[in-house]
Design a protein around this motif. Structure first.
Motif, PDB file in Angstrom:
ATOM      1  N   ALA A  34       7.944  -7.491 -10.195  1.00 12.92           N
ATOM      2  CA  ALA A  34       8.700  -8.678 -10.611  1.00 12.92           C
ATOM      3  C   ALA A  34       9.255  -9.442  -9.413  1.00 12.92           C
ATOM      4  N   GLU A  35       9.518  -8.714  -8.327  1.00 13.74           N
ATOM      5  CA  GLU A  35      10.061  -9.347  -7.119  1.00 13.74           C
ATOM      6  C   GLU A  35       8.962  -9.886  -6.206  1.00 13.74           C
ATOM      7  N   GLY A  36       7.719  -9.687  -6.593  1.00 12.69           N
ATOM      8  CA  GLY A  36       6.604 -10.153  -5.767  1.00 12.69           C
ATOM      9  C   GLY A  36       6.381  -9.304  -4.532  1.00 12.69           C
ATOM     10  N   LYS A  37       6.821  -8.035  -4.577  1.00  5.26           N
ATOM     11  CA  LYS A  37       6.677  -7.153  -3.414  1.00  5.26           C
ATOM     12  C   LYS A  37       5.530  -6.166  -3.554  1.00  5.26           C
ATOM     13  N   CYS A  38       4.801  -6.287  -4.643  1.00  4.99           N
ATOM     14  CA  CYS A  38       3.527  -5.590  -4.780  1.00  4.99           C
ATOM     15  C   CYS A  38       2.671  -6.420  -5.725  1.00  4.99           C
ATOM     16  N   GLN A  39       1.384  -6.120  -5.743  1.00  5.10           N
ATOM     17  CA  GLN A  39       0.477  -6.939  -6.549  1.00  5.10           C
ATOM     18  C   GLN A  39      -0.743  -6.120  -6.927  1.00  5.10           C
ATOM     19  N   PRO A  40      -1.066  -6.017  -8.202  1.00  2.00           N
ATOM     20  CA  PRO A  40      -2.223  -5.221  -8.625  1.00  2.00           C
ATOM     21  C   PRO A  40      -3.507  -5.647  -7.914  1.00  2.00           C
ATOM     22  N   ALA A  41      -4.271  -4.666  -7.493  1.00  2.00           N
ATOM     23  CA  ALA A  41      -5.563  -4.884  -6.843  1.00  2.00           C
ATOM     24  C   ALA A  41      -5.456  -5.632  -5.513  1.00  2.00           C
ATOM     25  N   PHE A  42      -4.232  -5.709  -4.972  1.00  2.00           N
ATOM     26  CA  PHE A  42      -4.060  -6.362  -3.671  1.00  2.00           C
ATOM     27  C   PHE A  42      -3.073  -5.624  -2.763  1.00  2.00           C
ATOM     28  N   SER A  43      -1.930  -5.251  -3.312  1.00  2.00           N
ATOM     29  CA  SER A  43      -0.901  -4.562  -2.532  1.00  2.00           C
ATOM     30  C   SER A  43      -0.283  -3.477  -3.396  1.00  2.00           C
ATOM     31  N   CYS A  44      -0.755  -2.227  -3.190  1.00  2.00           N
ATOM     32  CA  CYS A  44      -0.310  -1.145  -4.057  1.00  2.00           C
ATOM     33  C   CYS A  44      -0.367   0.186  -3.317  1.00  2.00           C
ATOM     34  N   VAL A  45       0.735   0.905  -3.301  1.00  2.00           N
ATOM     35  CA  VAL A  45       0.805   2.168  -2.588  1.00  2.00           C
ATOM     36  C   VAL A  45       0.009   3.272  -3.286  1.00  2.00           C
ATOM     37  N   PHE A  46      -0.254   3.107  -4.569  1.00  2.00           N
ATOM     38  CA  PHE A  46      -0.979   4.134  -5.312  1.00  2.00           C
ATOM     39  C   PHE A  46      -2.479   3.864  -5.399  1.00  2.00           C
ATOM     40  N   ASP A  47      -2.933   2.765  -4.800  1.00  4.35           N
ATOM     41  CA  ASP A  47      -4.353   2.426  -4.800  1.00  4.35           C
ATOM     42  C   ASP A  47      -5.109   3.334  -3.825  1.00  4.35           C
ATOM     43  N   ARG A  48      -6.379   3.570  -4.094  1.00  8.54           N
ATOM     44  CA  ARG A  48      -7.184   4.401  -3.200  1.00  8.54           C
ATOM     45  C   ARG A  48      -7.606   3.643  -1.947  1.00  8.54           C
ATOM     46  N   TYR A  49      -7.664   2.324  -2.018  1.00  8.17           N
ATOM     47  CA  TYR A  49      -8.160   1.491  -0.930  1.00  8.17           C
ATOM     48  C   TYR A  49      -7.086   1.332   0.150  1.00  8.17           C
ATOM     49  N   ALA A  50      -7.429   1.746   1.377  1.00  8.55           N
ATOM     50  CA  ALA A  50      -6.439   1.779   2.455  1.00  8.55           C
ATOM     51  C   ALA A  50      -5.823   0.411   2.744  1.00  8.55           C
ATOM     52  N   LYS A  51      -6.604  -0.667   2.636  1.00 10.41           N
ATOM     53  CA  LYS A  51      -6.064  -1.993   2.935  1.00 10.41           C
ATOM     54  C   LYS A  51      -4.957  -2.388   1.955  1.00 10.41           C
ATOM     55  N   ARG A  52      -5.099  -1.958   0.707  1.00  4.63           N
ATOM     56  CA  ARG A  52      -4.056  -2.281  -0.285  1.00  4.63           C
ATOM     57  C   ARG A  52      -2.794  -1.469  -0.003  1.00  4.63           C
ATOM     58  N   ILE A  53      -2.989  -0.232   0.446  1.00  2.42           N
ATOM     59  CA  ILE A  53      -1.836   0.594   0.820  1.00  2.42           C
ATOM     60  C   ILE A  53      -1.128  -0.044   2.025  1.00  2.42           C
ATOM     61  N   ASP A  54      -1.907  -0.495   2.983  1.00  2.00           N
ATOM     62  CA  ASP A  54      -1.348  -1.125   4.173  1.00  2.00           C
ATOM     63  C   ASP A  54      -0.551  -2.377   3.811  1.00  2.00           C
ATOM     64  N   ARG A  55      -1.099  -3.188   2.910  1.00  2.00           N
ATOM     65  CA  ARG A  55      -0.371  -4.394   2.493  1.00  2.00           C
ATOM     66  C   ARG A  55       0.950  -4.037   1.834  1.00  2.00           C
ATOM     67  N   PHE A  56       0.949  -2.960   1.047  1.00  4.53           N
ATOM     68  CA  PHE A  56       2.181  -2.548   0.383  1.00  4.53           C
ATOM     69  C   PHE A  56       3.272  -2.238   1.409  1.00  4.53           C
ATOM     70  N   PHE A  57       2.926  -1.469   2.443  1.00  4.48           N
ATOM     71  CA  PHE A  57       3.949  -1.098   3.431  1.00  4.48           C
ATOM     72  C   PHE A  57       4.301  -2.252   4.362  1.00  4.48           C
ATOM     73  N   ARG A  58       3.405  -3.208   4.510  1.00  2.90           N
ATOM     74  CA  ARG A  58       3.774  -4.408   5.265  1.00  2.90           C
ATOM     75  C   ARG A  58       4.816  -5.207   4.508  1.00  2.90           C
ATOM     76  N   TRP A  59       4.708  -5.200   3.184  1.00  2.00           N
ATOM     77  CA  TRP A  59       5.685  -5.906   2.355  1.00  2.00           C
ATOM     78  C   TRP A  59       6.951  -5.084   2.133  1.00  2.00           C
ATOM     79  N   ASN A  60       6.803  -3.766   2.215  1.00  2.00           N
ATOM     80  CA  ASN A  60       7.930  -2.876   1.904  1.00  2.00           C
ATOM     81  C   ASN A  60       8.090  -1.764   2.952  1.00  2.00           C
ATOM     82  N   PRO A  61       8.284  -2.100   4.204  1.00  2.00           N
ATOM     83  CA  PRO A  61       8.354  -1.063   5.248  1.00  2.00           C
ATOM     84  C   PRO A  61       9.498  -0.068   5.051  1.00  2.00           C
ATOM     85  N   ALA A  62      10.574  -0.500   4.396  1.00  2.00           N
ATOM     86  CA  ALA A  62      11.725   0.384   4.200  1.00  2.00           C
ATOM     87  C   ALA A  62      11.418   1.548   3.264  1.00  2.00           C
TER      88      ALA A  62
END
Length: 261
Positions: A34-62
């Protein structure tokens, strides 16, 4: 050219690390959606694709500290880039080398030294690049030649003679390019011609006498380039024309010096 030729390569399907479908409605991080800090199939820590995991932590390093024990190695590896440094100790002996490789980029020196004997060569290569030169002595006998080559490039000069008898030619070439006299003399009888050539290029003219009798004409040619007048004259009788020519050229450069002397 069609419009489709400009499209980026398609990314893989969005599934978790076990290949199961992802459900944002039951996700622990659904508030971030809801806050726009993750996005299905693009930025997700639970996704298998490493680039999506990386995007998640770039948006949420804390949030990186929360995922250092995740069962999927890609999550642990990417999280280690943003996690607090003091939390990385627990990943130094992670079962996956990719995780340890990322950890080696950020560990402080005293902890990085503990990875000098890591079972994976890529981790040890990274350690050899980053470790303070004064701590590299423990890696001079590494089983991998490339690790030893990196060590030879950075090891403090007082410790470098230990590597003069390394079994690998490439390592000894690095040693020959750095050792100073008199330590360099130990490589005059190296079994490899290229190593002896390097030695001949670096020895002062007064110490080249023995190498003028080297069995390889390439080494004697190097000697001729900087030989004293007496040594150059002796090389005018060399069996190889290339060496004789080099000795003749050397004498030609020495004669003007003698006249001005």
């Amino acid at each position: 050219m069609t419009a489709t030729s400009h499209r980026l390569p398609a990314e893989p399907p969005s599934v978790d690390w076990l290949g199961q479908a992802l459900d944002c409605a039951t996700c622990d991080n659904r508030g971030l959606l809801a806050e726009g800090k993750c996005q299905p199939a693009f930025s997700c820590v639970f996704d298998r694709y490493a680039k999506r995991i990386d995007r998640f932590f770039r948006w949420n390093p804390a949030l990186a500290n929360n995922y250092l024990e995740h069962p999927y190695f890609e999550v642990r590896a990417v999280a280690s880039r943003s996690a607090d440094v003091f939390r990385l100790v627990g990943l130094m002996y992670d079962p996956d080398e990719t995780v340890r490789l990322h950890v080696a980029l950020r560990l402080p020196q005293r902890l990085l030294a503990e990875l000098r004997a890591d079972p994976d060569r890529e981790v040890r290569i990274r350690v050899a690049h980053r470790l303070d030169a004064s701590l590299l002595g423990g890696m001079v006998d590494d089983p991998d030649y490339f690790v030893r080559q990196l060590v030879a490039q950075r090891l403090p000069l007082p410790l470098l003679p230990r590597m003069a008898r390394d079994p690998d030619r490439e390592v000894r070439l690095v040693v020959a390019a750095r050792l100073q006299v008199p330590a360099l003399l130990v490589l005059r009888d190296d079994p490899e011609v290229d190593v002896r050539r390097s030695v001949a290029r670096r020895l002062p003219a007064g110490l080249l006498g023995e190498m003028a009798r080297d069995p390889a004409w390439e080494v004697r040619w190097e000697v001729a380039q900087k030989a004293s007048e007496l040594l150059a004259r002796s090389l005018l009788l060399d069996e190889e024309a290339e060496v004789r020519d080099a000795a003749r050229d050397r004498l030609a450069t020495l004669k003007p010096e003698a006249r001005h002397g």
